[in-house]
Motif scaffolding. Structure first.
Motif, PDB file in Angstrom:
ATOM      1  N   LEU A  64     -24.759 -38.651 -60.923  1.00 41.56           N
ATOM      2  CA  LEU A  64     -23.808 -38.071 -59.977  1.00 41.56           C
ATOM      3  C   LEU A  64     -24.312 -38.322 -58.565  1.00 41.56           C
ATOM      4  O   LEU A  64     -25.421 -37.916 -58.206  1.00 41.56           O
ATOM      5  N   TRP A 113     -32.976 -33.898 -59.717  1.00 39.92           N
ATOM      6  CA  TRP A 113     -31.701 -34.614 -59.733  1.00 39.92           C
ATOM      7  C   TRP A 113     -31.818 -35.908 -60.510  1.00 39.92           C
ATOM      8  O   TRP A 113     -32.862 -36.576 -60.472  1.00 39.92           O
ATOM      9  N   TYR A 146     -31.058 -30.635 -62.879  1.00 44.36           N
ATOM     10  CA  TYR A 146     -30.182 -29.865 -61.986  1.00 44.36           C
ATOM     11  C   TYR A 146     -28.893 -29.506 -62.731  1.00 44.36           C
ATOM     12  O   TYR A 146     -28.423 -30.267 -63.579  1.00 44.36           O
ATOM     13  N   TRP A 147     -28.316 -28.365 -62.400  1.00 45.27           N
ATOM     14  CA  TRP A 147     -27.194 -27.822 -63.184  1.00 45.27           C
ATOM     15  C   TRP A 147     -25.879 -28.560 -62.980  1.00 45.27           C
ATOM     16  O   TRP A 147     -24.954 -28.396 -63.762  1.00 45.27           O
ATOM     17  N   GLU A 148     -25.788 -29.407 -61.948  1.00 39.42           N
ATOM     18  CA  GLU A 148     -24.558 -30.168 -61.717  1.00 39.42           C
ATOM     19  C   GLU A 148     -24.856 -31.644 -61.964  1.00 39.42           C
ATOM     20  O   GLU A 148     -25.756 -32.223 -61.347  1.00 39.42           O
ATOM     21  N   ASP A 149     -24.116 -32.259 -62.883  1.00 35.30           N
ATOM     22  CA  ASP A 149     -24.359 -33.657 -63.228  1.00 35.30           C
ATOM     23  C   ASP A 149     -23.099 -34.180 -63.920  1.00 35.30           C
ATOM     24  O   ASP A 149     -22.317 -33.395 -64.462  1.00 35.30           O
ATOM     25  N   SER A 150     -22.903 -35.504 -63.898  1.00 37.92           N
ATOM     26  CA  SER A 150     -21.740 -36.045 -64.611  1.00 37.92           C
ATOM     27  C   SER A 150     -22.053 -36.309 -66.085  1.00 37.92           C
ATOM     28  O   SER A 150     -21.134 -36.495 -66.880  1.00 37.92           O
ATOM     29  N   SER A 187     -29.713 -28.284 -68.654  1.00 34.68           N
ATOM     30  CA  SER A 187     -30.022 -27.325 -67.588  1.00 34.68           C
ATOM     31  C   SER A 187     -29.763 -25.888 -68.064  1.00 34.68           C
ATOM     32  O   SER A 187     -30.595 -24.996 -67.891  1.00 34.68           O
ATOM     33  N   GLN A 188     -28.610 -25.705 -68.701  1.00 29.32           N
ATOM     34  CA  GLN A 188     -28.276 -24.370 -69.242  1.00 29.32           C
ATOM     35  C   GLN A 188     -29.238 -23.973 -70.349  1.00 29.32           C
ATOM     36  O   GLN A 188     -29.659 -22.821 -70.455  1.00 29.32           O
ATOM     37  N   ILE A 203     -24.451 -37.291 -55.445  1.00 30.35           N
ATOM     38  CA  ILE A 203     -24.275 -36.172 -54.530  1.00 30.35           C
ATOM     39  C   ILE A 203     -25.456 -36.143 -53.562  1.00 30.35           C
ATOM     40  O   ILE A 203     -26.453 -36.816 -53.767  1.00 30.35           O
ATOM     41  N   VAL A 238     -26.100 -31.444 -68.047  1.00 30.12           N
ATOM     42  CA  VAL A 238     -25.584 -30.102 -67.744  1.00 30.12           C
ATOM     43  C   VAL A 238     -26.006 -29.132 -68.854  1.00 30.12           C
ATOM     44  O   VAL A 238     -26.486 -28.021 -68.590  1.00 30.12           O
TER      45      VAL A 238
END
Ligand SMILES: [Zn+2]
Length: 238
Positions: free
Chosen positions: A156, A152, A109-113, A121-122, A158, A118
């Motif tokens: 992170l 996920w 997933y593109w949002e991570d700590s 993902s990109q 979330i 991150v």
């Protein structure tokens, strides 16, 4: 790396060894039991970690590969902790896509700590585009993987809002067995009397199972819309 004679149905892109097991282990086992061809590519060897070595991590990965009954697995050797969506990494991952030709890619997933997640993902998004380019020196034939779904990780905390949730049923035990292969990562060790990471993984799979009225499940995100031709594809109609 040699091209596969038969393409993969599913390819999991994992920044580090153990990520595929932690986030998609049940999906992998369930898909293999359904006869799908499933591969995993690790972007890095995951080292250094406090209790790991490169050799130990590779042995743990091999043990997990047997538990998951993977069709194909490969470690790309990009730099751990310094993963970036750069030209060299794009070329390496696009080569994997062209030589394995997966119908579906599962990516972080593109949002991570964790910055590696991150970047991964990109990198998957960029390599998917690069994979279809012609008039390039990237090995293999141009290929555009039709679907990317995102999983996920555990860093992170979330609340995911998935596009769909996949029923993994009793594959939860095989998933946890695969996760436990990574003994160097101490994933089943309780800290401060709290549940271990393995406990967390089971509880979260149970939660996602609850959301669809099943025992255990894993959630996935999608950036692109999922088209259907019939309501029969959403709910089996008699
Ligand atoms: Zn990771």
């Amino acid at each position: 790396m040699q091209p596969l004679e038969t393409p993969l149905d599913l390819l999991v892109v994992a920044p580090h060894p153990d990520d595929a097991e932690i986030s998609t282990g049940g999906t992998i086992v369930t898909s293999r039991r359904q006869g799908l061809r499933v591969g995993v590519v690790e972007l890095t060897n995951g080292e250094p970690t406090p209790n790991g070595t490169i050799e130990r991590r590779a042995a743990e990965t091999a043990a997990s590969t047997t538990v998951l009954d993977l069709t194909w697995r490969h470690m790309l050797g990009l730099p751990n902790r310094q993963l970036r969506d750069d030209i060299e990494a794009r070329r390496a991952l696009a080569t994997v896509f062209r030589l394995t030709r997966p119908k579906i890619i599962l990516a972080p997933y593109w949002e991570d700590s964790h910055p590696d997640h991150v970047a991964a993902s990109q990198l998957v998004d960029a390599a998917r585009f690069w994979s279809k380019l012609s008039r390039t020196d990237i090995p293999g034939e141009p290929y555009h993987p039709p679907r990317i779904f995102y999983f996920w990780s555990i860093h992170l905390r979330i609340h995911p809002k998935p596009a769909f949730v996949l029923d993994i049923g009793d594959a939860i035990e095989a998933k946890l067995d695969a996760v436990r292969c990574y003994e160097s990562q101490r994933l089943d060790v309780s800290r401060d009397g709290l549940p271990s990471i393995v406990d967390d993984i089971r509880d979260r799979a149970r939660y996602w199972g609850w959301t669809i009225g099943r025992h255990y499940a894993e959630p996935f995100a999608a950036r692109e819309e999922l088209g259907v031709r019939s309501f029969r594809e959403l709910v089996p109609l008699t």
